[in-house]
Design a protein around this motif. Structure first.
Motif, mmCIF file in Angstrom:
data_model
loop_
_atom_site.group_PDB
_atom_site.id
_atom_site.type_symbol
_atom_site.label_atom_id
_atom_site.label_comp_id
_atom_site.label_asym_id
_atom_site.label_seq_id
_atom_site.Cartn_x
_atom_site.Cartn_y
_atom_site.Cartn_z
ATOM 1 N N LEU A 31 -8.864 4.332 2.879
ATOM 2 C CA LEU A 31 -8.113 3.149 3.331
ATOM 3 C C LEU A 31 -8.740 2.545 4.582
ATOM 4 O O LEU A 31 -8.696 1.330 4.791
ATOM 5 C CB LEU A 31 -6.657 3.527 3.618
ATOM 6 N N LEU A 72 -10.369 0.348 -2.146
ATOM 7 C CA LEU A 72 -8.924 0.361 -2.394
ATOM 8 C C LEU A 72 -8.611 1.024 -3.731
ATOM 9 O O LEU A 72 -7.685 1.841 -3.838
ATOM 10 C CB LEU A 72 -8.395 -1.080 -2.358
ATOM 11 N N ALA A 80 0.840 -1.207 0.000
ATOM 12 C CA ALA A 80 0.000 0.000 0.000
ATOM 13 C C ALA A 80 0.871 1.252 0.000
ATOM 14 O O ALA A 80 0.571 2.230 -0.705
ATOM 15 C CB ALA A 80 -0.939 -0.003 1.204
ATOM 16 N N THR A 123 -1.325 -3.690 -4.291
ATOM 17 C CA THR A 123 -2.118 -4.140 -3.145
ATOM 18 C C THR A 123 -3.332 -4.935 -3.618
ATOM 19 O O THR A 123 -3.671 -5.967 -3.039
ATOM 20 C CB THR A 123 -2.582 -2.930 -2.305
ATOM 21 N N ARG A 124 -3.989 -4.430 -4.667
ATOM 22 C CA ARG A 124 -5.177 -5.135 -5.179
ATOM 23 C C ARG A 124 -4.802 -6.512 -5.700
ATOM 24 O O ARG A 124 -5.472 -7.503 -5.399
ATOM 25 C CB ARG A 124 -5.846 -4.320 -6.290
ATOM 26 N N PHE A 175 -11.556 0.477 3.409
ATOM 27 C CA PHE A 175 -10.973 -0.736 2.817
ATOM 28 C C PHE A 175 -10.599 -1.735 3.909
ATOM 29 O O PHE A 175 -10.939 -2.920 3.841
ATOM 30 C CB PHE A 175 -9.743 -0.350 1.981
#
Lengths: 259, 259
Positions: free
Chosen positions: A172, A233, A20, A243-244, A175
């Protein structure tokens, strides 16, 4: 301390933090990002050591090895957890790559995730209310405290390292909340399976969402949370998709274990 | 958390912090000094809760009441200690009256006093080496880890709040070391007495300096440390004498209990 921290694990929290931070434009040669990632993993390791204790979940195996208290005694397990927790805060407080304000903000995030509004409260609720009939909302709240709150601190620390805007930090936070719910459902689903390296059927006698919604219902709910997590996200990190990708790979791999 | 922290105690560490900060010129209306004082008492309370656990000293009474694990269960005792420890760092990290640099320095001092170079190491040595024949030096080292190190962090935090010079901080560090040795000797001497509000004769089977030097020898050694502590303190704090007065009153009162 080494046994509890360095035994093979998925390292989800530090990986999330590093990825991230990169997605938000951090240079990973910044040592500070690694320091923060180590701190969150030390907190997580400390929490696992204590969760496994005889007075808590009384677990025998963790990460494919005897639990820390079984190998070294209860006294050493408690002391190791305290030393890991303190060291986590120390690592941040002395991190060479962070400004003083980043340090105090990161410590505020991490310490609040551990205490009465975080892991401690979640574990307490699980131990003392888990056996009762709880509503799905009550279970979701416990799961948030047990899982989402430390994910949130993880991502906030990434945002602090990246000097992210308050708006990005808010996204975030959403998320992390969804991710934590998805993750706890995954954990409950996996509890019914073998070959996880830790004790299974630990949830017997506890009221869980899997019990309430059935395996398929829980999996559907998990995928809803995951979709929502993904949307938040994507909204937060425009610059990168690491990150995804990581999140999808992680869940696909884990979900394949039992379906 | 309340039972472990608010039960009547001597509050030595927070008092030392507040008095030393005042002696170094701090305005006590500065809320920050109280925040730091609360943080160190929370760390101390957490350490007492854990020291009393069945796997450690297995104590029944503390501060005139049943120990926390006896009253609330071992799981709650562990969780309360973790929450107190985290909250201590959080209180400093969010203290309104401190600059960011003061916060990170105070947290570095406090966290290092808890972990592997502090309380945790001292307690480990006491549990695992206490029953063996140890040299006076080895006992003094354990005592330093068990007591001096948190006193040192206490006084360093006072110095941080007061923006004291590195030289003054060095002198306070010597003071803390001597004070900790005197204090541990006092604790060992008192262990042979009644009416202390906690379990007595806990040291049976442990090698202590009292055992090695006899009561009179230990008391002589205690007074030597106290004199030395006093000299360092006088050297560090020119402006005020509150800390010195407090220290003398405390030791005179306690020493009167058994002589």
């Amino acid at each position: 301390m080494r046994a509890g921290t360095l035994a093979p694990g998925k390292r989800i929290r530090p990986l999330l933090l590093v990825l991230a931070a990169r997605d938000m434009g951090c240079n990973l040669e910044q040592r500070a990002v690694l320091d923060l990632a180590c701190a969150v993993e030390m907190v997580h390791a400390a929490s696992l050591i204590l969760d496994d204790m005889p007075s808590m979940d009384n677990a025998q195996m963790r990460r494919g090895r005897p639990t820390v208290h079984r190998e070294f005694g209860e006294d050493v397990a408690i002391l190791a957890a305290i030393a890991l927790l303190s060291r986590a805060f120390e690592v941040i407080a002395i991190a060479p790559g962070l400004a003083a304000l980043q340090k105090s903000e990161a410590i505020a995030e991490l310490s609040s995730a551990v205490g009465l509004q975080g892991l401690v409260q979640g574990q307490f609720q699980d131990l003392h209310e888990g056996a009762q009939n709880r509503s799905p909302d009550a279970i979701a709240l416990t799961n948030e405290l047990k899982t989402s709150v430390l994910f949130r601190a993880t991502l906030q620390m990434a945002a602090i390292a990246a000097d992210a805007s308050p708006l990005m930090r808010q996204k975030l936070s959403y998320f992390a909340q969804e991710l934590g719910q998805a993750f706890q459902l995954l954990d409950d689903l996996i509890d019914g399976c073998k070959h996880t390296g830790k004790d299974v059927h630990q949830d017997k006698g506890k009221s869980t969402l899997v019990q309430m919604l059935g395996v398929e219902g829980a999996e559907r709910r998990l995928r809803d949370h995951l979709r929502s997590a993904d949307a938040h996200l994507a909204d937060a990190c425009h610059r990168g998709v690491a990150t995804r990708h990581y999140m999808h790979a992680l869940f696909n791999q884990q979900l394949a274990m039992f379906s």
